[in-house]
Scaffold this motif. Structure first.
Motif, short mmCIF file in Angstrom:
data_model
loop_
_atom_site.label_atom_id
_atom_site.label_comp_id
_atom_site.label_asym_id
_atom_site.label_seq_id
_atom_site.Cartn_x
_atom_site.Cartn_y
_atom_site.Cartn_z
N ARG A 34 1.22 -1.17 0.03
CA ARG A 34 -0.13 0.41 0.31
C ARG A 34 1.42 1.56 -0.07
O ARG A 34 1.83 1.43 0.13
N VAL A 52 -4.41 5.96 4.40
CA VAL A 52 -4.28 4.96 3.51
C VAL A 52 -4.04 5.59 2.34
O VAL A 52 -5.20 6.30 2.29
N ASN A 69 -4.24 0.73 -1.83
CA ASN A 69 -3.91 -0.39 -2.10
C ASN A 69 -3.26 -0.61 -3.69
O ASN A 69 -4.15 -0.20 -3.89
#
Length: 381
Positions: A246, A262, A265
């Motif tokens: 990621r 995040v 991914n």
């Protein structure tokens, strides 16, 4: 059949014994973690031959050109290409890619596999003033004047940063105000790759201010912090977490300033990150991961079970300790073997820490990228 069974039982007992021996890394407690769901090798990620036109340069002559940087030469109106290789050399590509010149070495050593002394240049970036910023896995963050060969240490790997010295400087990036962002991949050095791979998330994102000489840790607990890239507006920085598959974003400005999330991914282990001329993000994938390739589930079994990773790490750590003791105490040339065993805009350049050549792609066809604005989508180059 009985002998085979006995050998299997003995092997398991030895591994279990090694796993509980004191004084052997990892010293941190291992925990389990889950990887994101694998991507399907279809649609935009279907296999293609867009890289088939790559030209491999200096085959067998160089080893491990990890990163490539273009430095503008305003005097002559051209860009010069540089890369760093195993053995600590910084190379300048000349004569249209037919030759190379060594412009500097980040260390001094007798054997090129002695990376602690040779140095191991990984990430390279331009500082916008004709110099090259180098993230050297053993030396720290360096600045090179490629014209004179002068090297300046900006951040030394021997100096602690918020409690611990950097063990594996990996990638570097400079903002327009001169502030430098860089990654420290792990608490384990480069030659202990298995420890970094199976250990805990101990990577860091660090900010260095040349005006004050201070380093500040912006993010911790990154699982092998690798490539780094500022956004086009420099309001956030993205770090590749190689072993978590990621990209993680750290906000530098705005209402989310000082927070992490995040960013995306990705279909495999991300390494170097770069911006294209159009502002999109290029992500180099070291090892692809797709649902159609079930062999990769073996790795997921390890990430999901911390005790399996511990059993896998301990024999490696014990072997490395023995080899390093041999390299330290045996006289030359007897220590040579143990030393080698213990340190293991148009044109697109492809670099690799393992290849024994450097590749470039002629300027033809579209550059399909990981887009950094709006919804994150992927294309396979």
């Amino acid at each position: 059949m009985f002998r085979l069974l006995r050998r299997l039982v003995d092997s398991v007992l030895v591994l279990c014994l090694i796993a509980v021996l004191p004084g052997i890394p990892p010293y941190e407690k291992l925990t389990s973690y889950k990887l994101p769901e694998p991507f399907s090798a279809s649609g935009h990620l279907s296999s293609n031959n867009l890289l088939a036109s790559a030209q491999n340069l200096f085959v067998g002559e160089i080893h491990g050109p990890e990163s490539v940087v273009e430095i503008e030469d305003p005097k002559h109106g051209v860009s010069e290409v540089y890369t760093g290789i195993q053995g600590g050399a910084i190379l300048k590509i000349v004569d249209g890619g037919r030759k190379y010149e060594v412009v500097a070495r980040t260390g001094h050593c007798e054997y090129k596999w002695d990376a602690k002394n040779c140095g191991r240049p990984l990430g390279l970036r331009s500082d916008g003033q004709g110099n090259i910023l180098i993230a050297d896995a053993y030396k720290g963050i360096l600045r090179l004047d490629p014209k004179s060969g002068e090297l300046v240490t900006l951040v030394s790997s021997s100096e602690p940063i918020e409690g611990r010295p950097p063990a594996l400087p990996n990638s570097v990036e400079m903002a327009s105000d001169g502030v430098i962002y860089w990654t420290d991949s792990s608490i384990y050095p480069l030659h202990a790759g298995a420890m970094a791979l199976f250990g805990q998330a101990t990577g860091r994102l660090i900010r260095y201010n040349p005006a004050t000489g201070e380093n500040n840790v912006l993010m911790e607990d990154l699982h092998f912090a690798n490539g780094i890239q500022l956004s086009p507006h420099e309001d956030f920085v993205v770090v590749a977490e190689c072993f978590r598959h990621r990209l993680t974003r750290y906000w530098l400005k705005g209402p989310k300033g000082g927070t992490r999330e995040v960013f995306a991914n990705v279909p495999g282990s991300p390494d170097n990150l770069k911006l294209s001329p159009s502002g999109n993000m290029l992500a180099g994938i070291v090892v692809p991961r797709f649902s159609e390739y079930p062999w990769y589930l073996d790795f997921e079994t390890l990430t999901n079970n911390a005790w399996l990773r511990l059993i896998g790490i301990r024999p490696f750590a014990l072997t490395r300790m023995i080899l390093e003791m041999g390299a330290k105490y045996l006289p030359p040339p007897l220590n040579t073997f143990t030393l080698w065993m213990s340190y293991h805009d148009g044109v697109m350049w492809l670099a690799s820490p393992w290849n024994k050549f450097l590749s470039r792609i002629p300027p033809k066809g579209p550059m399909v990228l990981l887009r950094s604005e709006g919804d994150v989508t992927f294309d396979l180059l």
